[in-house]
Design an enzyme around this catalytic site. Structure first.
Site, PDB file in Angstrom:
ATOM      1  N   HIS A  96      18.236  28.214 -33.130  1.00 42.26           N
ATOM      2  CA  HIS A  96      19.047  28.010 -34.328  1.00 42.26           C
ATOM      3  C   HIS A  96      18.104  28.014 -35.535  1.00 42.26           C
ATOM      4  O   HIS A  96      16.926  27.659 -35.415  1.00 42.26           O
ATOM      5  CB  HIS A  96      19.727  26.633 -34.338  1.00 42.26           C
TER       6      HIS A  96
ATOM      7  N   ASP B 119      16.350  24.741 -36.095  1.00 47.30           N
ATOM      8  CA  ASP B 119      15.312  24.395 -35.118  1.00 47.30           C
ATOM      9  C   ASP B 119      13.921  24.779 -35.611  1.00 47.30           C
ATOM     10  O   ASP B 119      12.925  24.175 -35.201  1.00 47.30           O
ATOM     11  CB  ASP B 119      15.526  25.129 -33.786  1.00 47.30           C
TER      12      ASP B 119
END
Length: 434
Positions: free
Chosen positions: A100, A103
């Site tokens: 993501h 992240d």
């Protein structure tokens, strides 16, 4: 090189008799299974969020992991995290990873800075991918953690949040395209509702459908050749989510004209939360022509929530891969370990061992599934059970009408005698292979 995994060697295949906890006993990347290398069947991917972003918390307690890149509030820590991540990919010889946006970059609170830092990290990833050969299975946007998403992203009642979501997905799809990603995933973490008292269902569904159409349009505009995937989940964090299960997602795609543009990424734990089995969801997606990829994990059957544990149940996994192989295997999809350590598993070696065990479980399941297909016992039983439909009069009945069928029953004196489904015999058959 960092020293995070210091002393941990690259994982090698040692065979089924090995007692080494840091060796593959069943996963041999070059082993041929049904005419294809095992690595090419399984297409393993490491999930960036659980392996490197998660801090070990749960609903009743906070951080238990101490990692040198926490907190990820600056680019130096973000790059250190990336350095460690690619070291794990190398140790495991994992061909793919997934991430993501949140992240891999600091959360700045505004779109311009988020896009800038994501772009910088995309370039950093590109250098590492070029050096290691590791590829991107898929990218995605985290549109559920930050408070701005508390009432949804594309379904949010505030048009400014819809706009922020659209901009975020554009930046993440651009990053995925730049890195040669083979898929792009949308998981509607908060695309749902807590109460119908303040929810306009038809409006939210229409906005979600329009949003996904925009994503598909942009994919074609930039020439992204990967697959757009949506991921079902019935609940948690929202009380009720619009992407409940495979069948619900297919109905949504069909309603908004997307069934030929979007496939489905199926997670084992989400299937369980929806009251299904993993193989049910895979078989349903295959039957509807929308199977794309999987997130491999398992749930704790004593818990009513999504525990995201590493897989260790070979019979479950074997049935999942049986339906994947029957569907023709992956195209752009793969086996992504959407799984995390237990919050008491603190050490770097735990992270390596967890993936080793998961990869071995999947390899055993794949080989069992292939053996069942090559043996043909389940197919033979299926053919026998549905043999009556090969009769010309039975086929003609499907193009007939109720009145004609009723007359045929009267004319021929049809009075069916039930036949055994032989479930226990078939379950025993499966157990021969696992």
């Amino acid at each position: 090189m960092t020293n995070f995994f210091e002393g941990i060697p690259k994982i090698a295949y040692e065979g089924a008799n090995s007692t080494n906890p840091l060796a593959f006993r069943h996963y041999n990347p070059d082993e041929m299974v049904m005419g294809k290398r095992m690595e090419d069947h399984l297409r393993f991917s490491v999930a960036y969020w659980h392996s490197f972003a998660w801090e070990g918390g749960d609903p009743f307690g906070g951080q238990t992991f101490e990692r040198p890149w926490y907190p990820q509030d600056n680019m130096a820590n973000a790059k250190l995290k990336a350095d460690v991540a690619f070291e794990l990919f190398d140790i495991l010889n994992a061909p793919f990873f997934c991430f993501h946006d949140a992240d891999v970059r600091p959360e700045t609170g505004n779109f311009a800075d988020n896009a800038s830092t994501l772009d910088e990290m995309t370039d950093y990833f590109a250098e590492k991918m070029e050096a290691t050969g590791t590829r991107l299975l898929w990218g995605t946007a985290n549109m559920f953690s930050h408070r701005r998403w508390m009432s949804g992203a594309s379904t949010n009642p505030d048009p400014d949040v819809f706009a922020f979501a659209a901009a975020t997905v554009k930046s993440c799809l651009d990053a995925t395209h730049k890195l040669g990603g083979q898929n792009y995933v949308l998981w509607g973490g908060r695309e749902g509702y807590e109460t119908l008292l303040n929810t306009d269902l038809s409006t939210e569904l229409d906005h979600m459908g329009r949003f996904l159409n925009m994503v598909v349009d942009y994919k074609h505009k930039i020439g992204f050749e990967g697959t757009i995937l949506v991921e079902p989940k019935p609940q948690e964090p929202s009380k009720h989510q619009y992407d409940y299960d495979v069948a619900t997602c297919f109905g949504f795609l069909k309603n908004y004209g997307l069934e030929n543009e979007v496939k489905i990424n199926i997670e084992q734990g989400h299937a369980i939360l929806a009251g299904h089995s993993f193989e049910h969801e895979i078989a349903t997606a295959a039957a509807l022509g929308v199977f794309g990829s999987i997130d491999m994990n398992r749930n704790d059957y004593q818990s009513g929530w999504d525990t995201d544990q590493f897989p260790n149940n070979t019979p479950e996994v074997a049935l999942a891969y049986y339906h994947i192989l029957k569907a023709g295997g992956y195209t752009t999809g793969g086996t992504n370990f959407d799984a995390k350590l237990r919050r008491q598993s603190l050490d770097p070696v735990d992270l390596v061992a967890a993936h080793v065990g998961g990869m071995d479980t999947c390899a055993r399941g794949l080989k069992a599934a292939a053996a069942m297909i090559e043996d043909g016992g389940l197919e033979a039983a299926l053919g026998e059970r549905y043999a009556g439909w090969q009769n010309a009069s039975a086929k003609a009945m499907l193009n007939s009408d109720l009145g004609s069928i009723a007359q045929r029953v009267l004319d021929k004196g049809i009075n069916p005698t039930p036949k055994s489904g032989r479930q226990e015999i078939l379950e025993n058959y499966v157990n021969r292979f696992v």
